[in-house]
Design a protein around this motif. Sequence first.
Motif, PDB file in Angstrom:
ATOM      1  N   LYS A 206       4.206   3.273  -8.254  1.00  0.00           N
ATOM      2  CA  LYS A 206       3.832   3.939  -7.144  1.00  0.00           C
ATOM      3  C   LYS A 206       4.852   4.083  -5.957  1.00  0.00           C
ATOM      4  O   LYS A 206       5.429   4.917  -5.515  1.00  0.00           O
ATOM      5  CB  LYS A 206       2.422   3.633  -6.421  1.00  0.00           C
ATOM      6  N   ILE A 207       5.494   2.660  -5.649  1.00  0.00           N
ATOM      7  CA  ILE A 207       6.242   2.390  -4.602  1.00  0.00           C
ATOM      8  C   ILE A 207       7.487   2.983  -4.847  1.00  0.00           C
ATOM      9  O   ILE A 207       8.465   3.695  -4.055  1.00  0.00           O
ATOM     10  CB  ILE A 207       6.125   0.964  -4.241  1.00  0.00           C
ATOM     11  N   ARG A 208       8.129   2.767  -6.241  1.00  0.00           N
ATOM     12  CA  ARG A 208       9.487   3.233  -6.553  1.00  0.00           C
ATOM     13  C   ARG A 208       9.467   4.586  -6.649  1.00  0.00           C
ATOM     14  O   ARG A 208      10.573   5.210  -6.275  1.00  0.00           O
ATOM     15  CB  ARG A 208       9.645   2.659  -8.055  1.00  0.00           C
TER      16      ARG A 208
ATOM     17  N   GLU B 275       0.873  -1.262  -0.027  1.00  0.00           N
ATOM     18  CA  GLU B 275       0.005  -0.071  -0.011  1.00  0.00           C
ATOM     19  C   GLU B 275       0.970   1.417   0.029  1.00  0.00           C
ATOM     20  O   GLU B 275       0.340   2.433   0.144  1.00  0.00           O
ATOM     21  CB  GLU B 275      -0.759  -0.143   1.083  1.00  0.00           C
ATOM     22  N   ALA B 276       2.206   1.133  -0.084  1.00  0.00           N
ATOM     23  CA  ALA B 276       2.999   2.221  -0.373  1.00  0.00           C
ATOM     24  C   ALA B 276       3.125   3.169   1.105  1.00  0.00           C
ATOM     25  O   ALA B 276       3.237   4.225   1.053  1.00  0.00           O
ATOM     26  CB  ALA B 276       2.720   3.228  -1.361  1.00  0.00           C
ATOM     27  N   ASP B 277       2.747   2.303   2.175  1.00  0.00           N
ATOM     28  CA  ASP B 277       2.654   3.018   3.488  1.00  0.00           C
ATOM     29  C   ASP B 277       3.970   2.262   4.432  1.00  0.00           C
ATOM     30  O   ASP B 277       4.157   3.004   5.555  1.00  0.00           O
ATOM     31  CB  ASP B 277       1.382   2.419   4.192  1.00  0.00           C
ATOM     32  N   LEU B 278       4.532   1.692   3.918  1.00  0.00           N
ATOM     33  CA  LEU B 278       6.055   1.049   4.628  1.00  0.00           C
ATOM     34  C   LEU B 278       7.076   1.004   3.579  1.00  0.00           C
ATOM     35  O   LEU B 278       6.582   0.231   2.375  1.00  0.00           O
ATOM     36  CB  LEU B 278       5.508  -0.132   5.534  1.00  0.00           C
ATOM     37  N   ALA B 279       8.369   1.353   3.694  1.00  0.00           N
ATOM     38  CA  ALA B 279       9.137   1.292   2.895  1.00  0.00           C
ATOM     39  C   ALA B 279       9.806  -0.119   2.651  1.00  0.00           C
ATOM     40  O   ALA B 279       9.882  -0.747   3.562  1.00  0.00           O
ATOM     41  CB  ALA B 279      10.474   2.192   3.054  1.00  0.00           C
TER      42      ALA B 279
END
Length: 852
Positions: free
Chosen positions: A846-848, A583-587
């Motif tokens: 998104k995460i990148r 969820e792109a909430d933790l690296a």
Amino acid sequence: MIRAWFIALLAISTNAFAAAPEGIPLALAQQRAARISDIHYQLQFTLVPKAATTAGHEELRFTLKSAGEPLLLDYREGTASKLTINGAEAPIDSDSGHILLPADKLRAGENTVSVDFASPVAPAGKAITRFEDKDDGTEYLYTLFVPMDADMAFPCFDQPDLKGRFQLGITAPDDWTVISNTNGATVEAGRQRITNFAETEPISTYLFAFAAGHFKKVHDVPGMPGVYVRQSKLQQAETEAPEVQEIAKQGIDSLSAFFAQKFPFPKYDMVLIPGFAYGGMEHAGATFLREESVLFRTAPTHTDRLGRDILVLHELTHQWFGDFTTMRWFDDLWLKEGFAQFMAYHTLAELKPNEAVWKRFYESIKPAAYAIDSTKGTTPIYQDIPNLKDAKSAYGAIVYNKAPGVIKQLDFVLGDQKFRDGLRLYLQQHAYGNAQWSDLVHAWEQASGQDLEKWAEMWVRHRGMPQVEVQWSCAQGKLARLTLSQHDVLNEGGVWPIATEVLLQGAQPERIRAEFDAAASQVRAAVGKPCPRYVWANDRDEAYGRFLLDRRSRPVVMQDLGGVHDVFLRALLWGSLWDSVREADLAPRDFVALSQKLLPTENDESLTQSIIGHDVTALHRFMPDAARQSLVPPLEKLAADRMLHAPEQGLRIIWFRGLRGLAETADGRGDLKKLLSGEISVPGVQLRPLDRWSMVTTLIAGNDPDASAVFAAEQNRDHSGDGLKYAWIAQAARPDAAAKKQYFDEYLHNAQRPEDWIEQSLSAFNFWNQSELTAPYLKPALDALPQIKQNRKIFFLVAWLNAFIDGQHSPQADQEVYSFLKTNRLDKDLQLKILQAVDELDRAVKIRAKYQ
């Protein structure tokens, strides 16, 4: 309305028949089901080695409620001849996969249709598949009809709610063995053998089957299920078959008692099929299992053996849920697949109570369900299938993963006894018949006295899932407030009835049952409890949905996780942390760092495997090169050390697989080459051919300077039929444009290449470090989807999409997929499948972008 449409469509004139429907529309199926009953198929096939077709003869008897209208018999891709209807010859008028039975030849009451036919046999793409064993030159034929391919093998009414009784005769070479749904008796006829099988109980066409060839029966023990294997695998099967037979026998006893319904067919065999398209197929009385799922090609762990138990129990459960009582239409596919999956774990938990089976259920079932159900391509459990030619679209994580997860929650809501009583009632009410989802829900309502209308509406007919969040506060060392809230992950306004168990983790853990069906609910029973260190809102995995740790709980969990002794809870907390990464909430870097810290002391085999798998995904998909390259060397060293020194054999195998997945530096690749040469070995483990070829594939994909020599050495070492396949798969990973073009052309144009070879090579073709090289094939892979859908087996399409889309991680690739969706007119199923697959690419982009 249906009747008028059908009569107009099937006016007896030849010109009108030219408009016959493709596939089997729901309206046609309903019309036939209302007219036809008491179906009996008497089938004879003549099997000739290496022939492109098989000749057959059929006597079909059925009762018509009314005459005066024509009738469609389903048959496609073969050739029909000499059609006789009620003793009178009739012209063969066929189109769009149907043979017209004219109204003037039919009568109310019993009808008899006789037809000669010849149906295709091929290595791939047909309902009758040929496998040639490269080890000893033997040949094997087998059928696979699900969801509606029986009409590629013989004329029939190919819909699940027109069950028939089948009587089969097979003429084959005298050194062949033939297995079918019932017991057979053989008659020698020169150099041929005729095997006649007893008539079956009423079963759907997709559940009728036969397999023929140089099969050998393994470990033949009276009272035990039969196991058949191809001749060249007999020695290995002698070792593995007893375990498979034992779990099946125990499963038969357990399920018979649980359902209060004895095993519904006269015998039960398991046939190991090489190159089979699925893990298994539940033909009544004769389950076909993928040979590789039973006779392991890699060094097996304890987890692998338990996974095999689940496969055996899944297919066994189908004998009741699917074969004995069958869904009326494939929109209710979950009635068989979801229940078979849930009951496999339920039964294994009873048979092996010390195996933390429900933890394994969470690890194996929930991630795939949540991954699909959070995409714009997800569907309800109940899926609209207007035509059986589209029934393949119903197969996937929603019925195999979400449905059993939802069923587990209902078991928690109703309680074990009422849940079981509802299943018993359902089977009693629909013995050897058909049912739909509302029938099952009503049976549960009868057994429990509870109104399940809202539950069924949201969980069965509504797509998506809730994300459940926790807010809590303490005062003077006591909980002052605890609120559970939910929102629809798709932002489509869904509010689900949820039942869960909330863990308050403190000096003494407290567990509180909570049920709510609103956007937010106060958990009043928690007020006044000692203030916890953290709160986990889905203890024991009773509920279905995305459960993320709250901002106060997550850092505490990351600090305490190494001291959590309950392995089930530990697995759930690791899973929630990984969901936060997605969820792109933790690296991703923070997740990998935590795993690097805690994995050296993690001794649970399946949890270790899960965490390593997440690490590999984080490194290869979610991180840019610079971030990845700094994290890989210490992980490679950890994997190599644990591979040699972990206390349990299964853990050493898991870490060997981890090293194979992580290796990219010269040191990591060097360890793989030492394993291949024998310079080092995994203590107590004999690596198997696929283990070795997987390492070769990694070296080829990594462009290792010794890759060509290692490949040649392995080819020289392994001359088996499997070795030929693995060598072909390995070369799909070659990092050069010519190799990619060669393989992609063959994927689409070589009909002789077995489907399992292609499917297993897709990940090598799209190896994680070759995204630039494979990017030119993203658009052609999407363009090929209609061809793939039409010609390949059920799960191939999803494997194809996932491989080509997951092989990319750039914004440009993401845009290319959405551009394709926008500019191409696709059927709804393909649109949804693409949206499912592209969600992972969306997340990677998104995460990148967020964690450079």
